[in-house]
Design a protein around this motif. Structure first.
Motif, short mmCIF file in Angstrom:
data_model
loop_
_atom_site.label_atom_id
_atom_site.label_comp_id
_atom_site.label_asym_id
_atom_site.label_seq_id
_atom_site.Cartn_x
_atom_site.Cartn_y
_atom_site.Cartn_z
N ALA A 296 -26.51 82.21 -18.61
CA ALA A 296 -26.69 83.44 -17.82
C ALA A 296 -25.69 83.49 -16.67
N MET A 297 -25.52 82.37 -15.99
CA MET A 297 -24.56 82.31 -14.88
C MET A 297 -23.14 82.56 -15.37
N ALA A 298 -22.79 81.99 -16.53
CA ALA A 298 -21.45 82.18 -17.08
C ALA A 298 -21.21 83.65 -17.43
N ASN A 299 -22.22 84.31 -17.99
CA ASN A 299 -22.08 85.73 -18.34
C ASN A 299 -21.94 86.60 -17.10
N VAL A 300 -22.64 86.25 -16.03
CA VAL A 300 -22.51 87.00 -14.77
C VAL A 300 -21.07 86.91 -14.27
N LYS A 301 -20.53 85.71 -14.29
CA LYS A 301 -19.14 85.53 -13.82
C LYS A 301 -18.14 86.28 -14.69
N GLN A 302 -18.42 86.35 -15.99
CA GLN A 302 -17.45 86.93 -16.91
C GLN A 302 -17.56 88.45 -17.03
N ASP A 303 -18.78 88.98 -17.12
CA ASP A 303 -18.95 90.39 -17.50
C ASP A 303 -19.60 91.29 -16.45
N PHE A 304 -20.28 90.72 -15.48
CA PHE A 304 -21.01 91.54 -14.51
C PHE A 304 -20.18 91.74 -13.25
N LYS A 305 -19.79 92.98 -13.02
CA LYS A 305 -18.97 93.26 -11.84
C LYS A 305 -19.82 93.32 -10.59
N VAL A 306 -21.07 93.82 -10.73
CA VAL A 306 -21.98 93.89 -9.58
C VAL A 306 -23.39 93.52 -10.05
N VAL A 307 -23.97 92.51 -9.41
CA VAL A 307 -25.40 92.22 -9.55
C VAL A 307 -25.96 92.18 -8.14
N GLY A 308 -26.73 93.19 -7.79
CA GLY A 308 -27.24 93.30 -6.43
C GLY A 308 -28.70 92.91 -6.32
N LEU A 309 -29.21 93.03 -5.11
CA LEU A 309 -30.60 92.67 -4.81
C LEU A 309 -31.37 93.91 -4.38
N LEU A 310 -32.57 94.06 -4.92
CA LEU A 310 -33.40 95.20 -4.54
C LEU A 310 -33.72 95.16 -3.05
N GLU A 311 -33.83 93.97 -2.49
CA GLU A 311 -34.13 93.83 -1.06
C GLU A 311 -32.97 94.36 -0.19
#
Length: 396
Positions: A296-311
């Protein structure tokens, strides 16, 4: 008895016939399409059978019942080859240049694909910062319904295609459907945003260029608590009908009672929820393991440009605005100054009857949700680093 046997045989025969018809006219063309792809033949989706239209004339478009009208009751515009203006990507498909009446929001049931139901081009997309392709594979109970209300408004204002899946419960995709969805999203006219509850798709596995993923997560215990009571009591949308698969006693059981009684609904297996959205459709992604977390961490680094926090939702929109101003420009203003209707929707989206976990239960949940919290900390660290890079100061 003979009559009952005759009725059973008749019902069985009808079911078999219906299944055969469905296979021939809906699923078989997609399977054939996928087999051709696996053998190295890249077909455009414009070449798929026009299931609801005239098979002899692919430009003859008929509307399916779930796509004829959008949420506001406006009739969908057909997009045909003989329209005036061509795609900016040089596609042979022509697009309606009457932007005052252009339809920007599309609903897709994921069983049929044809020009007019979706804004397709007849070639695979190539990434461009000016024409972004964005996937919001939204995590449940992380504020996504309120966020989508803003995205729909932006689609009309900023003129980008927003594709909304009508499939709400199938988060994990079987291989054939995963490839079909990847192919479709590779031929949507950009700029676009596709939203769906689904696990990450690895586009490179199908030799396709990946769109940019975005997502929003929240504190794992807060998310689980919201989901726990949402299953029981729903939210403020009055038109929804809520059912709970359990007894009345189980329905009114608090989250504290559920955890302390060590019931399956509150077990480690059931509280493992966020990470699979980023890990993918590999069956191993459903298991709470170190391998799942690392993938999951590897996919975030590779494909996710923004992963934010609801808070930190305001900062999420600030980041989106700075990253894709042509798509998300004006989002912060919509968040801070909602219309009366938007305010009503946000209030209605709040889960009812929530009771916070006790300190003892919180400690138990944190221990069994250790992987989820490690992933949450990883995302939080990356999000704050991205804000610093973009010059956005974190407000305490």
């Amino acid at each position: 008895m003979r009559m009952l046997k005759g009725i059973k045989r008749y019902i069985t025969l009808v079911v078999v016939v219906c299944c055969c018809v469905w296979y021939v006219f809906q699923w078989k063309p997609l399977i054939k399409h996928n087999k051709l792809i696996k053998h190295g033949k890249k077909l455009s989706l414009a070449q798929l059978p026009n299931i609801h239209g005239d098979r002899e004339n692919p430009d003859s478009i008929k509307w399916s019942s779930n796509s004829e009208f959008d949420r506001s009751g406006n009739k969908m515009l057909a997009i045909k080859k003989d329209d005036d203006v061509s795609s900016s990507l040089g596609s042979s498909w022509k697009f309606n240049n009457d932007t005052a009446n252009q339809k920007w929001i599309y609903e897709w049931n994921e069983t049929v694909v044809y020009q007019g139901l979706l804004p397709l081009v007849d070639r695979l997309n190539v990434y461009s910062d000016d024409m972004p392709r964005i996937i919001f594979n939204r995590v449940g109970k992380c504020g996504s319904r309120s966020v989508l209300d803003i995205f729909r408004n932006l689609a009309e204002r900023n003129r980008f295609n927003m594709i909304e899946s009508l499939v709400y419960t199938q988060k994990i995709l079987p291989p054939e459907k995963e490839e079909m969805v990847a192919q479709v999203l590779s031929q949507i006219q950009p700029p676009y945003l596709f939203q769906r509850h689904m696990y990450h798709i690895n586009f490179s596995y199908y030799k396709l260029q990946s769109p940019s993923y975005i997502n929003i997560i929240r504190d794992p215990i807060a998310r689980f608590t919201s989901q726990y009571y949402y299953r029981r009591f729903g939210d403020g949308f009055q038109e929804r009908t809520w059912t709970f698969n359990g007894t009345e006693r189980e329905r009114y059981q608090t989250i504290n009672e559920c955890v302390l009684r060590d019931q399956y609904e509150c077990s480690k297996r059931r509280t493992f929820y966020i990470i699979p959205f980023f890990c993918g459709n590999d069956p191993r992604c459903k298991q709470p393991t170190e391998w799942t977390l690392k993938r999951a961490m590897a996919n975030v680094k590779q494909d996710f440009k923004v992963v934010g926090l609801l808070e930190e939702l305001r900062d999420v929109f600030l980041v989106l605005e700075k990253t894709w101003p042509t798509v998300f420009g004006g989002s912060v203003k919509l968040l801070e100054h909602p219309s009366e209707g938007q305010m009503t929707n946000r209030t209605a989206a709040l889960t009812r009857a929530k009771e916070k976990p006790s300190p003892k239960v919180t400690a138990i949940l944190k221990e069994q949700m250790d992987l989820e919290y490690r992933f949450y900390s990883f995302v939080k660290s990356r999000f704050h680093a991205l804000k610093r890079k973009l010059g956005i100061r974190h407000k305490l």
